[in-house]
Design a protein around this motif. Structure first.
Motif, PDB file in Angstrom:
ATOM      1  N   ASP A  90       0.722  -1.139   0.060  1.00 23.38           N
ATOM      2  CA  ASP A  90      -0.062  -0.139   0.079  1.00 23.38           C
ATOM      3  C   ASP A  90       0.692   1.136  -0.080  1.00 23.38           C
ATOM      4  OD1 ASP A  90      -2.537  -1.081   0.135  1.00 23.38           O
ATOM      5  OD2 ASP A  90      -2.075  -1.639   2.083  1.00 23.38           O
ATOM      6  N   GLY A  91       1.875   1.242   0.401  1.00 21.09           N
ATOM      7  CA  GLY A  91       2.739   2.278   1.015  1.00 21.09           C
ATOM      8  C   GLY A  91       2.403   2.985   2.060  1.00 21.09           C
ATOM      9  N   VAL A  92       2.958   4.096   2.403  1.00 20.31           N
ATOM     10  CA  VAL A  92       2.927   4.513   3.919  1.00 20.31           C
ATOM     11  C   VAL A  92       1.605   5.098   3.854  1.00 20.31           C
ATOM     12  CG1 VAL A  92       3.769   6.161   5.557  1.00 20.31           C
ATOM     13  CG2 VAL A  92       5.506   4.718   4.260  1.00 20.31           C
ATOM     14  N   GLU A  93       1.296   6.314   3.029  1.00 22.95           N
ATOM     15  CA  GLU A  93       0.162   7.117   3.275  1.00 22.95           C
ATOM     16  C   GLU A  93      -1.317   6.131   3.049  1.00 22.95           C
ATOM     17  OE1 GLU A  93      -0.023  10.856   1.876  1.00 22.95           O
ATOM     18  OE2 GLU A  93       1.568  11.734   2.524  1.00 22.95           O
ATOM     19  N   VAL A 135       8.116   8.261   5.467  1.00 21.99           N
ATOM     20  CA  VAL A 135       7.378   8.339   6.678  1.00 21.99           C
ATOM     21  C   VAL A 135       7.196   9.690   7.067  1.00 21.99           C
ATOM     22  CG1 VAL A 135       7.420   7.852   9.216  1.00 21.99           C
ATOM     23  CG2 VAL A 135       7.810   6.044   7.419  1.00 21.99           C
ATOM     24  N   VAL A 136       8.252  10.606   7.175  1.00 28.60           N
ATOM     25  CA  VAL A 136       8.103  12.135   7.488  1.00 28.60           C
ATOM     26  C   VAL A 136       7.136  12.617   6.702  1.00 28.60           C
ATOM     27  CG1 VAL A 136       9.310  14.210   7.540  1.00 28.60           C
ATOM     28  CG2 VAL A 136      10.595  12.286   8.305  1.00 28.60           C
ATOM     29  N   ALA A 137       6.970  12.563   5.662  1.00 27.26           N
ATOM     30  CA  ALA A 137       5.849  13.070   4.635  1.00 27.26           C
ATOM     31  C   ALA A 137       4.243  12.780   4.987  1.00 27.26           C
ATOM     32  CB  ALA A 137       6.093  12.795   3.130  1.00 27.26           C
ATOM     33  N   ALA A 138       4.214  11.616   5.954  1.00 25.21           N
ATOM     34  CA  ALA A 138       3.119  11.245   6.167  1.00 25.21           C
ATOM     35  C   ALA A 138       2.908  11.383   7.560  1.00 25.21           C
ATOM     36  CB  ALA A 138       2.973   9.603   6.139  1.00 25.21           C
ATOM     37  N   LEU A 139       3.609  12.324   8.223  1.00 26.30           N
ATOM     38  CA  LEU A 139       3.351  12.743   9.636  1.00 26.30           C
ATOM     39  C   LEU A 139       2.072  13.511   9.884  1.00 26.30           C
ATOM     40  CD1 LEU A 139       7.155  13.357  10.961  1.00 26.30           C
ATOM     41  CD2 LEU A 139       5.587  11.387  11.389  1.00 26.30           C
TER      42      LEU A 139
END
Length: 297
Positions: A96-99, A145-149
């Motif tokens: 799925d990926g992170v987001e 991950v940082v982009a999804a914070l």
């Protein structure tokens, strides 16, 4: 006396029934002998508190299906955790990926997304911790991950990075510490470290303080004239010190859940025979967790 723990099931425990993941057989996926809603009924019958589920179990990831699963879990008072991957090598239904994984968890009513990093390691495996090729991939994971914070903060979902079969505990800890966010932690698998020739007890001790969730497994190490083989068995039947591992997680981890997983080895059995043995191992593992390890008491 440690905190009281809940007991959940990773659906891969019944992978021969078509649940969890078709590990290594993407070209010939096994048909489902039990669907996710039927498994929820079994979880209630077995006295479990929740399920750790995958995209394979969902079958589709549209909003209607996610709402159906969410309501089914709520009506049975089962918690859900969502298991996904960045780039699953064998079964793309888990990728799925992170987001996207966070959004699916939110729609499921799950409070946690477990992420496999799917690192592709150079050979040899031993001594390759923090290898430059690995670090490039870990930095990509960091940026994703940082982009999804902001999404994590908006939803309140916790993200757990797993020591999957291709990562060292120190690499997961490095990544968590670099991201440095209270909603990003670890998923500690109690046997996966063997995939990179890392001592499983050491890996659990390192990761437990960061671990929002776990895959609580037991494996048996067999030796013959050709070498060694590490394969999945019911809890208590293998060479993992389940007592010590449980106490470590109970005392050091911020979670109040134990998610058991069996990676059943079908050996030379037919699929039908192996399927029944896997179900028996699942039921015996629940009994062992409750009666021997005293999980939930």
């Amino acid at each position: 006396m440690g905190k009281k723990m809940k007991l959940g099931l990773h659906t891969y425990t019944l992978h021969l029934w078509g649940l969890g993941q078709n590990w290594g057989i993407v070209a010939d996926p096994r048909p489902k002998q039990m669907n996710l809603i039927q498994l929820m009924d079994k979880a209630v019958e077995w006295g479990l508190d929740g399920l750790h589920i995958t995209g394979c179990d969902l079958e589709t990831k549209d909003d209607e299906r996610l709402r159906e699963v969410r309501e089914a879990a709520r009506s049975r008072s089962l918690y859900l955790e969502y298991n996904c991957s960045r780039d699953e090598e064998f079964d793309p239904r888990l990728s799925d990926g992170v987001e996207a994984g966070i959004r699916i968890a939110e729609k499921l009513g799950a409070d946690l997304t477990k992420l496999s990093l799917d690192i592709r390691r150079p050979r040899p495996l031993y001594g390759s911790c923090f290898h430059p090729e690995v670090m490039r991939q870990l930095c990509d994971c960091h940026d994703e991950v940082v982009a999804a914070l902001p999404l994590l903060e908006r939803t309140g979902i916790r993200l757990a990075l797993e020591n999957h079969t291709e990562t060292f505990a120190d690499e997961i800890i490095w990544l968590i510490e670099k991201i440095n966010h209270p909603l990003v932690g670890a998923c500690v698998d109690t046997v996966n470290s063997m995939g990179v020739l890392e001592n499983p007890e050491s890996a659990v001790t390192k990761l437990a303080p960061f671990a929002f969730c776990n895959h609580f497994c037991d494996h048996k190490l067999d030796r013959d004239q050709f070498g060694i083989r590490f394969h999945g068995v019911a809890l208590g039947d293998g060479d993992i010190d389940c007592f010590k591992t449980y106490r470590t997680i109970q005392e050091l981890s911020p979670t109040d859940r134990i998610t058991f997983e069996i990676e059943w080895d079908m050996g030379d059995d037919s699929l039908e025979v192996a399927r029944e043995k896997e179900m028996d191992a699942c039921i015996r593992s629940i009994r062992y967790a409750r009666e021997v390890l005293k999980i939930g008491t």
